[in-house]
Enzyme design. Structure first.
Site, mmCIF file in Angstrom:
data_model
loop_
_atom_site.group_PDB
_atom_site.id
_atom_site.type_symbol
_atom_site.label_atom_id
_atom_site.label_comp_id
_atom_site.label_asym_id
_atom_site.label_seq_id
_atom_site.Cartn_x
_atom_site.Cartn_y
_atom_site.Cartn_z
ATOM 1 N N HIS A 67 32.216 38.591 38.668
ATOM 2 C CA HIS A 67 33.178 38.769 39.769
ATOM 3 C C HIS A 67 33.791 40.164 39.738
ATOM 4 O O HIS A 67 34.680 40.435 38.933
ATOM 5 C CB HIS A 67 34.275 37.697 39.612
ATOM 6 C CG HIS A 67 35.270 37.648 40.730
ATOM 7 N ND1 HIS A 67 35.990 36.509 41.015
ATOM 8 C CD2 HIS A 67 35.702 38.570 41.617
ATOM 9 C CE1 HIS A 67 36.802 36.743 42.033
ATOM 10 N NE2 HIS A 67 36.655 38.001 42.414
ATOM 11 N N LEU A 70 33.056 46.126 44.368
ATOM 12 C CA LEU A 70 32.536 47.500 44.309
ATOM 13 C C LEU A 70 32.860 48.289 45.574
ATOM 14 O O LEU A 70 32.602 49.489 45.639
ATOM 15 C CB LEU A 70 31.026 47.497 44.034
ATOM 16 C CG LEU A 70 30.614 46.913 42.677
ATOM 17 C CD1 LEU A 70 29.107 46.985 42.490
ATOM 18 C CD2 LEU A 70 31.335 47.613 41.525
ATOM 19 N N HIS A 239 38.809 33.065 39.356
ATOM 20 C CA HIS A 239 40.137 33.399 38.800
ATOM 21 C C HIS A 239 41.129 32.232 38.700
ATOM 22 O O HIS A 239 42.126 32.195 39.401
ATOM 23 C CB HIS A 239 40.767 34.573 39.536
ATOM 24 C CG HIS A 239 40.541 34.602 41.039
ATOM 25 N ND1 HIS A 239 40.853 33.553 41.870
ATOM 26 C CD2 HIS A 239 40.036 35.568 41.828
ATOM 27 C CE1 HIS A 239 40.549 33.890 43.124
ATOM 28 N NE2 HIS A 239 40.048 35.106 43.119
ATOM 29 N N ASP A 312 37.251 40.291 37.914
ATOM 30 C CA ASP A 312 37.869 40.460 39.241
ATOM 31 C C ASP A 312 38.348 41.912 39.412
ATOM 32 O O ASP A 312 39.409 42.177 39.992
ATOM 33 C CB ASP A 312 39.026 39.471 39.462
ATOM 34 C CG ASP A 312 39.462 39.405 40.935
ATOM 35 O OD1 ASP A 312 38.768 39.986 41.800
ATOM 36 O OD2 ASP A 312 40.493 38.772 41.209
ATOM 37 N N HIS A 316 41.697 50.139 43.798
ATOM 38 C CA HIS A 316 42.371 50.665 44.992
ATOM 39 C C HIS A 316 42.680 52.138 44.753
ATOM 40 O O HIS A 316 42.690 52.599 43.611
ATOM 41 C CB HIS A 316 43.680 49.912 45.259
ATOM 42 C CG HIS A 316 43.471 48.508 45.726
ATOM 43 N ND1 HIS A 316 42.977 48.209 46.979
ATOM 44 C CD2 HIS A 316 43.682 47.315 45.109
ATOM 45 C CE1 HIS A 316 42.892 46.895 47.106
ATOM 46 N NE2 HIS A 316 43.300 46.318 45.985
HETATM 47 ZN ZN LIG Z 1 39.591 36.175 44.730
#
Ligand SMILES: [Zn+2]
Length: 449
Positions: A67, A70, A239, A312, A316
């Protein structure tokens, strides 16, 4: 660089949970394959070797991340397949699976092909795409799941948001049966989480921030477990963050429902208290929870209720995260700190190294299946995908030095104990720490003591 001669990784502690191996020994790589494992020095075949002295280091299968985000196509300012795959290599990952919430989203053959071809030409590790469940991730109608499966999607997910419609989720499960691929479920009842910034509780109240209750996650976990029970589909809970979710998944497994689950490094190591000070780099969805939740998640990992650890990774830009807490986007750039932060659980004796490595290697490999050969193992003959790390090396996280374009981490300036030293993908050294030096035709590790 291509390793032309056989590579001898000498005297490391080889931990390969796929074969139940945990012992000091040698690992030999020839070309892109594992040639020998545990071979004693005296019985090594005669050859000119490149050598890595791995004394004091852990040698294990390359990590697999089921997870990550990209961001390409569409959000190349946050990350690209090239930068993300290099960050992965630096984090010890040799296979990463990318979520389809790009622009355009990965909801047809063309977009899946784009990710695969870009990964082949610009990536340094294996990149496996995940296709959308719904067209355009809009939650209205199903994407062409058959087309996505044929194009090479390894799972389906609308991650980033839930499937609000139970009916559509049911249909997706029915279709998924035909491809025996899992649905990766972002569990969030948006009617409960809307406007939420962090975990609901006394800290959110004190900070004047709107909370996201555990029930926002658990209600959808419960709904989709009920549907998976009804349909017999493979469901993977993304998650997982709450004690209640762990309980629901445990009971579902006891009932024989085909469910698997993941937890992230940040949800295992950080609590909601990180929001104090309004650090937008600690703003993540689902939110950081409580110590009690972390305890339950760790027990879940140990007991096999939680099958894998996935990052995850959600990069940013600095500007994205510069805004005030309420407006900042959710997400943590996690590929490069995953091992270091998870090792705190080993140093604190919460988890064994063998369990930690299993959750990063053979655990996710089992979910991906055998379509890409044997992953997550050091078996002789398997593709040479190896991670070497120093369990005790302390280092300071400096986000500005990340390979990922996303510098958004709540761990910036924090000290971690445990560091990736080298990552080998299909026989190629795709990452090496500065401490690993290559002298003449031999690789020698200069360790700092
Ligand atoms: Zn999610």
């Amino acid at each position: 660089m291509m390793i032309a001669k056989p590579l001898l990784i000498q005297g490391g502690r080889i931990i390969d949970p796929s074969q139940g191996i945990d012992r000091i020994g040698n690992l030999i790589i020839s070309g892109d394959k594992i040639l020998g494992l545990g071979t004693a020095q005296s019985s090594l075949p005669d050859s000119d070797y490149d050598i890595i002295n791995a004394e004091g280091l852990i040698v294990c299968p390359g990590f697999i991340d089921l997870h990550c985000h990209l961001r390409q196509p569409g959000f190349e300012e946050k990350e690209t397949i090239s930068s993300g795959s290099r960050a992965a290599a630096r984090g010890g990952f040799t296979t990463i699976c990318c979520m389809p919430n790009t622009n355009p989203p990965l909801d047809d053959q063309a977009t899946i092909d784009f990710v695969k071809s870009t990964a082949a030409s610009e990536g340094v590790v294996r990149v496996l795409p995940i296709g959308c469940i719904s067209k355009g991730r809009k939650g209205k109608e199903l994407a062409e799941m058959g087309e996505l499966a044929r194009a090479g999607a390894i799972a389906f997910s609308d991650d980033g948001q839930p499937l609000r419609s139970s009916r559509l989720m049911r249909q997706a499960m029915e279709y998924s049966l035909a491809f025996s691929l899992p649905l990766i479920d972002h569990c969030e009842d948006t009617a409960l989480s809307e406007g939420g910034q962090m975990n609901e509780g006394i800290i959110a109240t004190k900070l004047g921030l709107c909370g996201i209750p555990a029930a926002a996650e658990e209600s959808i976990v419960a709904r989709d477990l009920a549907l998976a029970h009804l349909i017999g589909a493979r469901l993977h809970i993304a998650h997982t963050t709450t004690q209640g979710s762990v309980e629901l998944i445990r009971r579902a497994k006891e009932k024989g429902i085909k469910v698997t689950a993941e937890v992230t490094p940040h949800h295992l190591t950080l609590t909601e208290e990180r929001a104090i000070g309004y650090d937008t780099n600690a703003k993540v969805n689902p939110p950081l929870r409580t110590k009690r939740d972390i305890k339950a998640l760790i027990v879940g990992l140990k007991e096999g209720v939680i099958d894998i650890i996935a990052t995850d990774h959600a990069p940013h830009t600095g500007n994205d995260k510069l805004s005030e807490f309420a407006l900042a986007p959710f997400g943590i750039s996690g590929l490069e700190t995953a091992l270091g932060s998870l090792m705190s659980l080993v140093h604190d004796e919460e988890l064994t190294l063998a369990i930690l490595i299993a959750k990063l290697t053979c655990g996710p490999a089992k979910l991906i299946g055998t379509g890409y050969g044997k992953l997550g193992t050091l078996e002789v003959g398997a593709s040479a995908e190896v991670t070497i790390f120093d369990p005790d090396l302390e280092w300071m996280v400096d986000a500005s030095d990340f390979t990922s374009k996303g510098k958004n981490t709540p761990l910036n300036g924090k000290k971690l104990k445990g560091k990736i030293i080298a990552t080998i993908y299909q026989g190629k050294l795709v990452y090496k720490d500065d401490r690993l030096t290559i002298q003449s035709s031999k690789l020698w590790l200069k360790r700092q003591h």
